[in-house]
Write a protein that holds these residues in place. Structure first.
Motif, PDB file in Angstrom:
ATOM      1  N   LYS A  56     152.370 -23.091  50.017  1.00 42.27           N
ATOM      2  CA  LYS A  56     152.045 -21.848  50.715  1.00 42.27           C
ATOM      3  C   LYS A  56     150.681 -21.944  51.390  1.00 42.27           C
ATOM      4  O   LYS A  56     150.496 -21.480  52.520  1.00 42.27           O
ATOM      5  CB  LYS A  56     152.104 -20.667  49.748  1.00 42.27           C
ATOM      6  CG  LYS A  56     153.519 -20.328  49.298  1.00 42.27           C
ATOM      7  CD  LYS A  56     153.553 -19.181  48.326  1.00 42.27           C
ATOM      8  CE  LYS A  56     153.297 -17.846  48.993  1.00 42.27           C
ATOM      9  NZ  LYS A  56     153.520 -16.709  48.060  1.00 42.27           N
ATOM     10  N   GLY A  60     150.098 -21.832  55.567  1.00 45.01           N
ATOM     11  CA  GLY A  60     149.316 -20.747  56.137  1.00 45.01           C
ATOM     12  C   GLY A  60     147.939 -21.108  56.635  1.00 45.01           C
ATOM     13  O   GLY A  60     147.389 -20.426  57.509  1.00 45.01           O
ATOM     14  N   GLN A  61     147.364 -22.188  56.135  1.00 45.27           N
ATOM     15  CA  GLN A  61     145.965 -22.477  56.417  1.00 45.27           C
ATOM     16  C   GLN A  61     145.656 -22.634  57.912  1.00 45.27           C
ATOM     17  O   GLN A  61     144.668 -22.085  58.394  1.00 45.27           O
ATOM     18  CB  GLN A  61     145.522 -23.737  55.659  1.00 45.27           C
ATOM     19  CG  GLN A  61     144.053 -24.072  55.798  1.00 45.27           C
ATOM     20  CD  GLN A  61     143.151 -22.998  55.195  1.00 45.27           C
ATOM     21  OE1 GLN A  61     143.593 -22.212  54.363  1.00 45.27           O
ATOM     22  NE2 GLN A  61     141.909 -22.952  55.622  1.00 45.27           N
ATOM     23  N   HIS A  63     147.206 -21.361  60.392  1.00 48.44           N
ATOM     24  CA  HIS A  63     147.868 -20.310  61.153  1.00 48.44           C
ATOM     25  C   HIS A  63     147.524 -18.942  60.589  1.00 48.44           C
ATOM     26  O   HIS A  63     146.837 -18.818  59.578  1.00 48.44           O
ATOM     27  CB  HIS A  63     149.391 -20.516  61.117  1.00 48.44           C
ATOM     28  CG  HIS A  63     149.826 -21.849  61.618  1.00 48.44           C
ATOM     29  ND1 HIS A  63     149.834 -22.187  62.953  1.00 48.44           N
ATOM     30  CD2 HIS A  63     150.250 -22.961  60.953  1.00 48.44           C
ATOM     31  CE1 HIS A  63     150.246 -23.425  63.095  1.00 48.44           C
ATOM     32  NE2 HIS A  63     150.494 -23.925  61.897  1.00 48.44           N
ATOM     33  N   ASN A  64     148.050 -17.917  61.233  1.00 48.96           N
ATOM     34  CA  ASN A  64     147.952 -16.552  60.731  1.00 48.96           C
ATOM     35  C   ASN A  64     149.364 -16.079  60.426  1.00 48.96           C
ATOM     36  O   ASN A  64     150.035 -15.486  61.271  1.00 48.96           O
ATOM     37  CB  ASN A  64     147.291 -15.662  61.786  1.00 48.96           C
ATOM     38  CG  ASN A  64     147.154 -14.223  61.311  1.00 48.96           C
ATOM     39  OD1 ASN A  64     147.104 -13.953  60.109  1.00 48.96           O
ATOM     40  ND2 ASN A  64     147.106 -13.290  62.246  1.00 48.96           N
ATOM     41  N   LEU A  65     149.820 -16.361  59.218  1.00 45.70           N
ATOM     42  CA  LEU A  65     151.155 -15.973  58.796  1.00 45.70           C
ATOM     43  C   LEU A  65     151.033 -14.655  58.041  1.00 45.70           C
ATOM     44  O   LEU A  65     150.790 -14.623  56.830  1.00 45.70           O
ATOM     45  CB  LEU A  65     151.786 -17.056  57.919  1.00 45.70           C
ATOM     46  CG  LEU A  65     151.922 -18.447  58.558  1.00 45.70           C
ATOM     47  CD1 LEU A  65     152.674 -19.390  57.622  1.00 45.70           C
ATOM     48  CD2 LEU A  65     152.616 -18.376  59.910  1.00 45.70           C
ATOM     49  N   LEU A  68     152.560 -13.573  54.297  1.00 45.85           N
ATOM     50  CA  LEU A  68     153.045 -14.716  53.515  1.00 45.85           C
ATOM     51  C   LEU A  68     152.916 -14.466  52.022  1.00 45.85           C
ATOM     52  O   LEU A  68     153.749 -14.929  51.234  1.00 45.85           O
ATOM     53  CB  LEU A  68     152.272 -15.980  53.911  1.00 45.85           C
ATOM     54  CG  LEU A  68     152.668 -17.282  53.212  1.00 45.85           C
ATOM     55  CD1 LEU A  68     154.126 -17.640  53.506  1.00 45.85           C
ATOM     56  CD2 LEU A  68     151.750 -18.431  53.636  1.00 45.85           C
ATOM     57  N   ASP A  69     151.907 -13.698  51.626  1.00 45.21           N
ATOM     58  CA  ASP A  69     151.706 -13.429  50.206  1.00 45.21           C
ATOM     59  C   ASP A  69     152.790 -12.536  49.611  1.00 45.21           C
ATOM     60  O   ASP A  69     152.898 -12.413  48.387  1.00 45.21           O
ATOM     61  CB  ASP A  69     150.326 -12.797  49.982  1.00 45.21           C
ATOM     62  CG  ASP A  69     150.129 -11.495  50.758  1.00 45.21           C
ATOM     63  OD1 ASP A  69     150.773 -11.332  51.819  1.00 45.21           O
ATOM     64  OD2 ASP A  69     149.334 -10.649  50.320  1.00 45.21           O
ATOM     65  N   THR A 176     150.394 -17.169  65.284  1.00 43.44           N
ATOM     66  CA  THR A 176     150.427 -15.905  64.547  1.00 43.44           C
ATOM     67  C   THR A 176     151.873 -15.463  64.433  1.00 43.44           C
ATOM     68  O   THR A 176     152.569 -15.309  65.438  1.00 43.44           O
ATOM     69  CB  THR A 176     149.610 -14.815  65.259  1.00 43.44           C
ATOM     70  OG1 THR A 176     148.228 -15.191  65.268  1.00 43.44           O
ATOM     71  CG2 THR A 176     149.751 -13.479  64.541  1.00 43.44           C
TER      72      THR A 176
END
Length: 305
Positions: A56, A60-61, A63-65, A68-69, A176
């Motif tokens: 995870k 995500g690192q 990018h701006n997902l 995701l959490d 994003t």
């Protein structure tokens, strides 16, 4: 030979397919890990949970997902393919929707099992009773699919289940993507494009809501009926290399290759996009042609420029 995809088989062409690069540093590290792996030294449950957390982070690192959490249920999968099969099985009574140029596996599935219950995404409006699989970034263009948020909003309203395939996302930076849409049942990815791990089948399936299908069950602590060698291998590779390692290392090579071939630089570092139909043999059924550079860079294919 087109098999069941309806597409030409370009695996033997210089720029065909989509392959990870046999980068010497990542290959050497992988071989060290395989040589040193001892199952008796592995705590299965701890290693699996660390793998989920690291994957995870890895997704995500760069990018701006957004959201995701929210995806708190994780499964190890044999690449992305195992996730696809379970998704098709779960929604086998719905009409399949794909975008032209999508990953060949889905086009093959469409031709084999959905011939009478299928429509291209750009040819008919989305409707209740549909199911959608979409790669993000999109497999053909290596960019976000046009009007992605609008499509997902429609799926929210019409309660259309969606699976997003993020297999190419670590070949790029700075996307994003809003993952909070209620329609998104699963987010899946693998390490088969970013690292030379295609034969080790290292993937993940993420879901927001509990749904106990066979894949979920075999990942539970009471079973752990999964490939722990691949879990271990994927975890250690992600711990050793930053998510942007491949992108940064090969960006200059991509720019140079696109300039020489007259291609548009794609957001995914292994690919160039032919917008002028100079290379029609690399068509995947959409309006542009996608060329993959990785096998030229690592010497598996030769190309005289």
């Amino acid at each position: 030979m087109t098999l069941h995809t309806g597409l030409p088989n370009n695996k033997n062409k210089i720029f065909g397919g989509a392959y990870s690069i046999q980068d010497p540093i990542t290959c050497n590290y992988k071989n060290v890990l395989l040589k040193n792996y001892r199952e008796s030294d592995i705590d299965f449950e701890t290693t699996k949970l660390d793998y989920f957390d690291q994957f995870k982070y890895f997704l995500g690192q760069p990018h701006n997902l957004i959201g995701l959490d929210l995806y708190t249920h994780s499964c190890f999968t044999q690449g992305t393919t195992e996730s696809f099969l379970h998704f098709y099985l779960r929604y086998r009574d719905k009409r399949l929707r794909l975008a032209k140029g999508e990953y060949f596996f889905h086009q093959m599935t469409k031709n084999m099992y959905y011939q009478s219950n299928f429509a291209w995404l750009d040819e008919e409006e989305l409707a209740s009773g549909d199911v959608l699989v979409l790669s993000v970034p999109f497999a053909d263009s290596c960019e976000l699919y046009p009007k992605l948020d609008e499509i997902l909003y429609i799926c929210d309203v019409k309660r259309i289940p969606v699976m997003l395939d993020l297999a190419y996302i670590n070949l790029a930076i700075d996307f994003t993507v809003d993952l909070t849409h209620p329609c998104i049942e699963y987010v899946v990815s693998s390490l088969s494009k970013v690292f030379p791990l295609e034969n080790h089948r290292v993937g993940i399936r993420l879901q927001k809501n509990f749904f106990e299908d066979p894949l979920y069950v075999i990942n539970e602590q009471d079973y752990n009926y999964i490939n722990m060698c691949s879990v271990y291998l994927g975890l250690k590779m992600m711990q050793e290399f930053e998510p942007t390692y491949i992108y940064k290392k090969y960006l200059d090579s991509q720019i140079d290759m696109c300039k020489k071939l007259g291609l548009k630089k794609s957001s995914c570092v292994y690919f160039g996009i032919d917008e002028n139909n100079v290379y029609p043999e690399y068509s995947r059924g959409a309006d542009t042609n996608r060329l993959c550079f990785s096998r030229v860079w690592d010497g598996r294919m030769t190309f005289d420029m």
